[in-house]
Design a protein around this motif. Structure first.
Motif, PDB file in Angstrom:
ATOM      1  N   ASP A 129       4.341  -0.723  -7.604  1.00  0.00           N
ATOM      2  CA  ASP A 129       3.900  -2.014  -7.101  1.00  0.00           C
ATOM      3  C   ASP A 129       4.904  -3.039  -7.602  1.00  0.00           C
ATOM      4  OD1 ASP A 129       3.219  -2.733  -9.763  1.00  0.00           O
ATOM      5  OD2 ASP A 129       1.134  -2.152  -9.467  1.00  0.00           O
ATOM      6  N   MET A 130       4.760  -4.258  -7.149  1.00  0.00           N
ATOM      7  CA  MET A 130       5.742  -5.284  -7.511  1.00  0.00           C
ATOM      8  C   MET A 130       5.707  -5.600  -9.004  1.00  0.00           C
ATOM      9  SD  MET A 130       7.233  -5.327  -4.746  1.00  0.00           S
ATOM     10  CE  MET A 130       8.519  -6.477  -5.145  1.00  0.00           C
ATOM     11  N   ASP A 131       4.540  -5.491  -9.631  1.00  0.00           N
ATOM     12  CA  ASP A 131       4.477  -5.714 -11.082  1.00  0.00           C
ATOM     13  C   ASP A 131       5.297  -4.662 -11.821  1.00  0.00           C
ATOM     14  OD1 ASP A 131       2.901  -7.980 -10.904  1.00  0.00           O
ATOM     15  OD2 ASP A 131       1.017  -6.868 -11.131  1.00  0.00           O
ATOM     16  N   ARG A 132       5.186  -3.420 -11.385  1.00  0.00           N
ATOM     17  CA  ARG A 132       5.977  -2.369 -12.025  1.00  0.00           C
ATOM     18  C   ARG A 132       7.464  -2.616 -11.810  1.00  0.00           C
ATOM     19  NH1 ARG A 132       6.231   4.161 -10.809  1.00  0.00           N
ATOM     20  NH2 ARG A 132       7.832   4.570 -12.366  1.00  0.00           N
ATOM     21  N   ALA A 188      15.560  -5.559   3.271  1.00  0.00           N
ATOM     22  CA  ALA A 188      16.970  -5.282   3.011  1.00  0.00           C
ATOM     23  C   ALA A 188      17.228  -3.927   2.361  1.00  0.00           C
ATOM     24  CB  ALA A 188      17.571  -6.387   2.154  1.00  0.00           C
ATOM     25  N   GLY A 189      16.533  -3.590   1.300  1.00  0.00           N
ATOM     26  CA  GLY A 189      16.812  -2.348   0.595  1.00  0.00           C
ATOM     27  C   GLY A 189      16.243  -1.107   1.249  1.00  0.00           C
ATOM     28  N   ARG A 229      18.167  -5.244 -13.093  1.00  0.00           N
ATOM     29  CA  ARG A 229      17.843  -5.208 -11.663  1.00  0.00           C
ATOM     30  C   ARG A 229      18.442  -4.000 -10.951  1.00  0.00           C
ATOM     31  NH1 ARG A 229      15.851  -9.091  -7.688  1.00  0.00           N
ATOM     32  NH2 ARG A 229      15.534  -7.752  -5.909  1.00  0.00           N
ATOM     33  N   VAL A 230      19.690  -3.682 -11.229  1.00  0.00           N
ATOM     34  CA  VAL A 230      20.339  -2.578 -10.521  1.00  0.00           C
ATOM     35  C   VAL A 230      19.627  -1.266 -10.817  1.00  0.00           C
ATOM     36  CG1 VAL A 230      22.470  -1.257 -10.242  1.00  0.00           C
ATOM     37  CG2 VAL A 230      22.565  -3.751 -10.415  1.00  0.00           C
ATOM     38  N   ALA A 231      19.395  -0.963 -12.092  1.00  0.00           N
ATOM     39  CA  ALA A 231      18.726   0.294 -12.451  1.00  0.00           C
ATOM     40  C   ALA A 231      17.308   0.340 -11.902  1.00  0.00           C
ATOM     41  CB  ALA A 231      18.721   0.466 -13.973  1.00  0.00           C
ATOM     42  N   ALA A 232      16.589  -0.775 -11.962  1.00  0.00           N
ATOM     43  CA  ALA A 232      15.220  -0.805 -11.443  1.00  0.00           C
ATOM     44  C   ALA A 232      15.196  -0.571  -9.931  1.00  0.00           C
ATOM     45  CB  ALA A 232      14.553  -2.128 -11.793  1.00  0.00           C
ATOM     46  N   GLU A 233      16.140  -1.175  -9.217  1.00  0.00           N
ATOM     47  CA  GLU A 233      16.216  -0.966  -7.768  1.00  0.00           C
ATOM     48  C   GLU A 233      16.469   0.512  -7.452  1.00  0.00           C
ATOM     49  OE1 GLU A 233      15.798  -2.919  -5.046  1.00  0.00           O
ATOM     50  OE2 GLU A 233      15.431  -4.790  -6.121  1.00  0.00           O
ATOM     51  N   ARG A 234      17.300   1.170  -8.257  1.00  0.00           N
ATOM     52  CA  ARG A 234      17.574   2.597  -8.049  1.00  0.00           C
ATOM     53  C   ARG A 234      16.312   3.432  -8.313  1.00  0.00           C
ATOM     54  NH1 ARG A 234      21.212  -0.078  -5.994  1.00  0.00           N
ATOM     55  NH2 ARG A 234      23.352  -0.009  -6.695  1.00  0.00           N
ATOM     56  N   GLU A 235      15.562   3.065  -9.354  1.00  0.00           N
ATOM     57  CA  GLU A 235      14.316   3.777  -9.650  1.00  0.00           C
ATOM     58  C   GLU A 235      13.300   3.607  -8.521  1.00  0.00           C
ATOM     59  OE1 GLU A 235      12.753   2.398 -13.381  1.00  0.00           O
ATOM     60  OE2 GLU A 235      14.508   3.078 -14.518  1.00  0.00           O
ATOM     61  N   TRP A 236      13.319   2.464  -7.867  1.00  0.00           N
ATOM     62  CA  TRP A 236      12.352   2.119  -6.828  1.00  0.00           C
ATOM     63  C   TRP A 236      12.683   2.761  -5.475  1.00  0.00           C
ATOM     64  CZ3 TRP A 236      12.150  -2.996  -3.780  1.00  0.00           C
ATOM     65  CH2 TRP A 236      10.902  -3.176  -3.194  1.00  0.00           C
ATOM     66  N   GLU A 237      13.865   3.334  -5.336  1.00  0.00           N
ATOM     67  CA  GLU A 237      14.293   3.898  -4.060  1.00  0.00           C
ATOM     68  C   GLU A 237      13.302   4.908  -3.471  1.00  0.00           C
ATOM     69  OE1 GLU A 237      18.307   5.387  -4.067  1.00  0.00           O
ATOM     70  OE2 GLU A 237      19.151   3.407  -4.482  1.00  0.00           O
ATOM     71  N   ASP A 288       0.829  -1.213   0.000  1.00  0.00           N
ATOM     72  CA  ASP A 288       0.000   0.000   0.000  1.00  0.00           C
ATOM     73  C   ASP A 288       0.860   1.258   0.000  1.00  0.00           C
ATOM     74  OD1 ASP A 288      -2.330  -1.500  -0.036  1.00  0.00           O
ATOM     75  OD2 ASP A 288      -2.629  -1.371   2.140  1.00  0.00           O
ATOM     76  N   TYR A 289       1.940   1.233   0.741  1.00  0.00           N
ATOM     77  CA  TYR A 289       2.830   2.393   0.775  1.00  0.00           C
ATOM     78  C   TYR A 289       3.521   2.603  -0.567  1.00  0.00           C
ATOM     79  CZ  TYR A 289       2.319   2.003   5.877  1.00  0.00           C
ATOM     80  OH  TYR A 289       1.837   1.932   7.158  1.00  0.00           O
ATOM     81  N   TYR A 290       3.974   1.523  -1.206  1.00  0.00           N
ATOM     82  CA  TYR A 290       4.589   1.648  -2.521  1.00  0.00           C
ATOM     83  C   TYR A 290       3.582   2.229  -3.512  1.00  0.00           C
ATOM     84  CZ  TYR A 290       7.752  -1.885  -0.489  1.00  0.00           C
ATOM     85  OH  TYR A 290       8.593  -2.585   0.327  1.00  0.00           O
ATOM     86  N   ALA A 291       2.336   1.773  -3.427  1.00  0.00           N
ATOM     87  CA  ALA A 291       1.294   2.255  -4.340  1.00  0.00           C
ATOM     88  C   ALA A 291       1.082   3.757  -4.185  1.00  0.00           C
ATOM     89  CB  ALA A 291      -0.013   1.500  -4.106  1.00  0.00           C
TER      90      ALA A 291
END
Length: 192
Positions: A49-52, A93-94, A62-70, A41-44
């Motif tokens: 969301d996890m699909d995005r 973890a992240g 994965r690395v670039a996506a993790e940075r975008e998700w920060e 809910d917080y990510y939304a």
């Protein structure tokens, strides 16, 4: 009741944050909250969301996506801290690792009022910690946390100096049973 969480557990994947958090909650009569269980809910709220995330991993790696998700992870930390006073919260973890300084500052500000921010690691030796966590991750999560491009997320999380900046306590667990670790943490927090 406290206005902020009583304890936040941070650290890499497979460090034992959830197990320790559940034990601390039982021992202290507080609620346990795992951000991995409530984060959707917080990510939304931040447009993720996890699909995005999975879609972005396929598109940019994965690395670039993790940075975008920060930003979504930082938002989730702020909201979890605000929504769960007097609780014990395990951050995935992240959620304590950021490559963008402004996001790290936001998370540090959110955790500033938390009495106990505990960094959970197997041992002081970073390389050994990575090896222990990799073995645990393979056994429990069926992943070694090494991306297709060779990026080692476990090593990144273990070596992140930001975790030590956030932590009020560093707890090494490798030589203990979960019960022994729990007893040491209860003593360190003045409740054991």
């Amino acid at each position: 009741m406290r206005e902020s969480p009583w304890m936040i557990l941070i650290g890499p994947a497979a460090a034992g944050k959830s197990t320790l958090g559940e034990g601390m909650a039982t021992a202290t009569g507080r609620r346990f909250v795992d951000i991995d269980a409530i984060g959707a809910d917080y990510y939304a709220e931040a447009g993720w969301d996890m699909d995005r995330l999975r879609s972005r991993i396929r598109a940019v790696g994965r690395v670039a996506a993790e940075r975008e998700w920060e930003p979504a992870r930082a938002h989730a930390v702020e909201r979890a801290v605000a929504d769960h006073p007097d609780a014990i919260i395990a951050l995935g973890a992240g959620h304590s690792h950021y490559t963008r300084p402004e996001l790290f500052r936001r998370v540090r500000a959110a955790l500033a009022a938390v009495e106990h921010v505990v960094l959970v690691l197997p041992c002081p030796d970073e390389e050994r910690s990575v090896q222990v966590l990799r073995r645990r991750s393979l056994a429990t999560k069926q992943t070694d946390w090494i991306g297709a491009d060779g990026h080692d997320f476990l090593a990144e999380w273990v070596r992140d100096p930001g975790n030590r900046t956030l932590a009020t306590t560093v707890l090494h667990t490798d030589a203990d049973t979960p019960g022994q670790t729990l007893a040491r943490l209860l003593t360190a927090c003045g409740t054991g």
